[in-house]
Design an enzyme around this catalytic site. Structure first.
Site, PDB file in Angstrom:
ATOM      1  N   PHE A   1       0.764  -1.147   0.042  1.00  0.00           N
ATOM      2  CA  PHE A   1       0.002   0.055   0.017  1.00  0.00           C
ATOM      3  C   PHE A   1       0.764   1.167  -0.050  1.00  0.00           C
ATOM      4  O   PHE A   1       0.577   2.265  -0.245  1.00  0.00           O
ATOM      5  CB  PHE A   1      -0.897   0.064   1.272  1.00  0.00           C
ATOM      6  CG  PHE A   1      -0.154   0.625   2.365  1.00  0.00           C
ATOM      7  CD1 PHE A   1      -0.312   1.743   2.943  1.00  0.00           C
ATOM      8  CD2 PHE A   1       0.282  -0.312   3.577  1.00  0.00           C
ATOM      9  CE1 PHE A   1       0.213   2.310   4.115  1.00  0.00           C
ATOM     10  CE2 PHE A   1       0.909  -0.071   4.532  1.00  0.00           C
ATOM     11  CZ  PHE A   1       0.842   1.107   4.984  1.00  0.00           C
ATOM     12  N   LYS A   2       1.956   0.979   0.386  1.00  0.00           N
ATOM     13  CA  LYS A   2       2.977   2.252   0.517  1.00  0.00           C
ATOM     14  C   LYS A   2       3.053   3.201  -0.758  1.00  0.00           C
ATOM     15  O   LYS A   2       3.660   4.184  -1.015  1.00  0.00           O
ATOM     16  CB  LYS A   2       4.361   1.838   0.946  1.00  0.00           C
ATOM     17  CG  LYS A   2       4.247   1.714   2.670  1.00  0.00           C
ATOM     18  CD  LYS A   2       5.449   1.680   3.496  1.00  0.00           C
ATOM     19  CE  LYS A   2       5.285   1.172   4.856  1.00  0.00           C
ATOM     20  NZ  LYS A   2       4.662  -0.011   5.144  1.00  0.00           N
TER      21      LYS A   2
END
Ligand code: PLP
Length: 438
Positions: free
Chosen positions: A106-107
């Site tokens: 998700f980063k």
């Protein structure tokens, strides 16, 4: 809109300053002065919108006063060049898959957004090149490096500890070339972090080149994460055929380490996002869980677990949560509950979920899934976040499941690239001399 520091001792900052500086002068975290609720019409129309439109509406509420709207629209679309689908795992339990980006975690969302925003500010100010220094124990380096890859006016230096990141992680930031330089430090992650911090504090170096940091406390990395919570609700409504949140309240479970991800969801709730409550799922690094139970926050050194991106003993975004809730333990407990799992429970959950549903979890998502399954009350519907693809933890996950994990093509592509990195000692004088020669 201006940004204030959670420590209350620094002057208000513009968005540009907050993004370029990262941390306020008093070492506090920047918070937007206002959180604008989104209009009822947006929520009414949300499930008919595209991901880009949903995200753009949310982005405008945060950044619309400070960035030209056409540019902001481009930045949002460019950032979200991959889907964030909600998939049904079992009755009333859905998974928001956040691993479809370039580095499968998700980063990517925050890192890509921040890269574009920084680049916008550098171009506007006609400034010379910005140099981003980032120390990584694995995942952050790849998201930041790939987020900034090919972005004009920015050069990224990724410092990582020699022999201490997995081969898959290493190839995600050492094979890129272009404006990304990987620096292989003969030391530990702590040494890498110390070199970066010393560089920020060195006057001579700062006169020589513009330095900035891209860690998760930066508002440009943290606020964009709220986009996909709105998108999850939009998708959920569609998949549930227009069932309303009054009929079935929505619960969201977030695997949490530094608490940036869940914090951006809490901002979303302030903007009207119809999620009734949140669960913060921890591994054994559970100081937040303890805080919920006792009202006392006692940070401690982190311990190594299977869900290593959540091995955080003193989550930096805790300060933001306290600030958002006026330091009221009672108010925090009204919106968030906690869960904590051992490595054995994480492994058991991965096996159980695979057996019962066929869905492959990674160790982080496993905490989120289990916390939701155990915490969901009758009448509620919930989703948890899959924060990374199981292939990123191939050996661990295969060992637990006893079956192979398929490596997605984009991950395999990294593994074919040529590793390029600059060896470095752990002495700051060497690192400084290297940067001065650039
Ligand atoms: C960074 C990370 C987390 C923790 O997210 P926070 O925002 O720090 O709470 C969870 N899972 C994965 C896979 C991560 O990379």
């Amino acid at each position: 809109m201006e940004y204030y520091s959670t420590n209350g001792q620094a002057p208000l900052a513009t968005l540009e300053k907050a993004v370029v500086k990262g941390l306020a002068e008093d070492k506090g975290l920047y918070m937007p002065e206002h959180i604008h609720p989104l209009p009822a019409a947006f929520f009414a129309d949300m499930s008919g919108m595209s991901f880009h439109d949903v995200a753009y509406n949310v982005a405008s509420a945060f950044f619309g006063e400070d960035i030209d709207l056409d540019v902001l629209h481009d930045i949002v679309c460019d950032t979200l060049s991959f889907p964030c689908p909600l998939v049904r795992v079992e009755e009333n339990i859905y998974c928001l898959e956040l691993f479809h980006g370039p580095t499968l975690a998700f980063k990517d969302v925050g890192a890509r957004f921040m890269a574009r925003l920084l680049s916008y500010f550098t171009q506007n100010a006609q400034n010379n090149q910005i140099n981003v220094l980032v120390a990584t124990s694995g995942d952050t380096g790849s998201a930041v490096a790939n987020g900034f890859l090919g972005v004009e006016g920015i050069h990224v230096y990724v410092l990582y500890p020699k022999g201490k990141v997995s081969a898959i992680q290493e190839c995600q930031f050492t094979t890129l070339g272009q404006n990304i330089t990987a620096i292989e430090v003969d030391g530990t992650f702590d040494d890498c972090q110390r070199l970066v911090k010393s560089a920020f504090m060195d006057d001579e170096l700062n006169r020589h080149m513009r330095l900035t940091s891209a860690n998760s406390i930066n508002v440009a990395r943290f606020l964009p994460q709220s986009f996909y919570y709105f998108w999850a609700v939009a998708q959920l409504r569609k998949m549930r055929n227009g069932e309303t949140e009054e009929e079935s309240p929505i619960v969201c479970s977030v695997p949490s380490g530094n608490f940036g991800n869940i914090c951006s969801a809490l901002f979303g709730k302030r903007m009207g996002l119809p999620i009734s409550r949140f669960i913060a799922a921890n591994n054994r690094n559970d100081v937040f869980y303890e805080y919920l139970q006792s009202g006392e926050y006692r940070p401690r050194p982190s311990i190594q677990t299977l869900a290593n991106a959540m091995d955080v003993g003193d989550p930096s975004n805790f300060a933001r949560i306290l600030d958002l809730y006026g330091h009221s333990h009672k108010s925090i407990c009204e919106d968030i509950s906690g869960a904590t799992y051992t490595d054995e429970q994480i492994a058991e959950t991965i096996r159980q979920c695979l057996k019962e549903t066929g869905y492959q979890l990674d160790p982080h998502g496993a905490c989120g899934y289990r916390a939701l399954k155990e915490g969901l009350r009758p009448g509620e519907v919930g989703f948890f976040l899959e924060t990374a693809h199981p292939a990123k933890f191939k050996d661990t996950v295969e060992g637990i499941m006893g079956q192979p994990v398929e490596i997605p093509a984009r991950l395999a592509a990294f593994m074919q690239g040529q590793k390029q990195s600059t060896p470095m000692t752990r002495e700051f004088s060497d690192f400084k001399a290297y940067l001065l020669s650039r």
